[in-house]
Design a protein around this motif. Structure first.
Motif, PDB file in Angstrom:
ATOM      1  N   UNK A  12     -20.969 -28.528  26.385  1.00  0.00           N
ATOM      2  CA  UNK A  12     -21.597 -28.563  27.711  1.00  0.00           C
ATOM      3  C   UNK A  12     -22.952 -29.256  27.597  1.00  0.00           C
ATOM      4  N   UNK A  13     -23.068 -30.397  28.265  1.00  0.00           N
ATOM      5  CA  UNK A  13     -24.325 -31.129  28.317  1.00  0.00           C
ATOM      6  C   UNK A  13     -25.118 -30.552  29.490  1.00  0.00           C
ATOM      7  N   UNK A  14     -26.198 -29.835  29.189  1.00  0.00           N
ATOM      8  CA  UNK A  14     -27.065 -29.290  30.231  1.00  0.00           C
ATOM      9  C   UNK A  14     -28.195 -30.289  30.434  1.00  0.00           C
ATOM     10  N   UNK A  15     -28.402 -30.688  31.684  1.00  0.00           N
ATOM     11  CA  UNK A  15     -29.378 -31.731  31.969  1.00  0.00           C
ATOM     12  C   UNK A  15     -30.042 -31.500  33.317  1.00  0.00           C
ATOM     13  N   UNK A  16     -31.162 -32.179  33.518  1.00  0.00           N
ATOM     14  CA  UNK A  16     -31.857 -32.161  34.811  1.00  0.00           C
ATOM     15  C   UNK A  16     -31.444 -33.402  35.603  1.00  0.00           C
ATOM     16  N   UNK A  21     -32.192 -33.743  28.736  1.00  0.00           N
ATOM     17  CA  UNK A  21     -31.071 -32.991  28.174  1.00  0.00           C
ATOM     18  C   UNK A  21     -31.601 -31.849  27.308  1.00  0.00           C
ATOM     19  N   UNK A  22     -30.990 -30.683  27.467  1.00  0.00           N
ATOM     20  CA  UNK A  22     -31.336 -29.522  26.661  1.00  0.00           C
ATOM     21  C   UNK A  22     -30.608 -29.593  25.325  1.00  0.00           C
ATOM     22  N   UNK A  23     -31.372 -29.503  24.235  1.00  0.00           N
ATOM     23  CA  UNK A  23     -30.800 -29.385  22.896  1.00  0.00           C
ATOM     24  C   UNK A  23     -31.279 -28.073  22.293  1.00  0.00           C
ATOM     25  N   UNK A  24     -30.390 -27.435  21.532  1.00  0.00           N
ATOM     26  CA  UNK A  24     -30.705 -26.171  20.887  1.00  0.00           C
ATOM     27  C   UNK A  24     -30.463 -26.320  19.384  1.00  0.00           C
ATOM     28  N   UNK A  99     -18.034 -30.910  29.319  1.00  0.00           N
ATOM     29  CA  UNK A  99     -18.504 -30.510  30.645  1.00  0.00           C
ATOM     30  C   UNK A  99     -19.984 -30.851  30.742  1.00  0.00           C
ATOM     31  N   UNK A 100     -20.497 -30.844  31.963  1.00  0.00           N
ATOM     32  CA  UNK A 100     -21.942 -30.958  32.143  1.00  0.00           C
ATOM     33  C   UNK A 100     -22.391 -29.940  33.181  1.00  0.00           C
ATOM     34  N   UNK A 101     -23.674 -29.645  33.123  1.00  0.00           N
ATOM     35  CA  UNK A 101     -24.300 -28.714  34.052  1.00  0.00           C
ATOM     36  C   UNK A 101     -25.668 -29.272  34.387  1.00  0.00           C
ATOM     37  N   UNK A 102     -25.886 -29.576  35.664  1.00  0.00           N
ATOM     38  CA  UNK A 102     -27.178 -30.078  36.121  1.00  0.00           C
ATOM     39  C   UNK A 102     -28.002 -28.886  36.600  1.00  0.00           C
ATOM     40  N   UNK A 103     -29.204 -28.754  36.059  1.00  0.00           N
ATOM     41  CA  UNK A 103     -30.099 -27.651  36.417  1.00  0.00           C
ATOM     42  C   UNK A 103     -31.449 -28.225  36.841  1.00  0.00           C
TER      43      UNK A 103
END
Length: 148
Positions: A12-16, A21-24, A99-103
């Motif tokens: 899951x690519x979490x991005x604005x 992009x959020x990396x952990x 998947x991606x999630x825009x936050x």
């Protein structure tokens, strides 16, 4: 003893909206930066449910199925040797669904300390360069195409 992992997972690519992009960072391998990943809990668990669960577990961000975008992109890759013991004997390949999630910018991130030690928001090209996983980096490079 932990149950064996199912060799089918989500990325899951979490991005604005600005493509940050959020990396952990993995707790078990310092310096290994990645997006949210995780395996199905059962063979019949819907992939979007896996994605929502993993996002919540790893980042504390609650996402509904409607918030997640299924890219209909799959990667098949060799499981790193150091992680093969988590799977049934003879399993060496995994199928990963993207998947991606825009936050919104400034979304609060609460890491699972057993899995990840720190996080960072990076412009998408920098994030791709930071990923230890080639399939993760390639997915991030596709982000503009899937935001259009």
């Amino acid at each position: 003893m932990k149950p064996l992992k199912i060799p089918e997972s989500v990325l899951v690519i979490i991005h604005t909206p600005a493509r940050e992009v959020l990396l952990i960072e993995r707790a078990d391998h310092p310096g290994f930066w990645q997006s949210v990943t995780g395996s199905r809990d059962s063979p019949d668990e819907p992939l979007v449910q896996t994605a929502a669960r993993e996002v919540l577990e790893e980042t504390g961000i609650a996402a509904d199925a409607v918030d997640l975008r299924d890219w209909a992109v799959s990667n098949i890759y060799d499981i790193y040797p150091q992680w093969r013991h988590r799977y049934a004997p003879g399993v060496a390949r995994n199928t990963e669904h993207v998947f991606s999630l825009c936050v919104p910018r400034g979304t609060t991130v609460t890491l699972s300390p057993l899995e990840h030690t720190s996080y960072q928001w990076l412009p998408w090209l920098e994030a791709a360069d930071q990923c230890f996983s080639a399939s993760n980096a390639e997915a991030i490079l596709l982000l503009p195409q899937f935001m259009a």
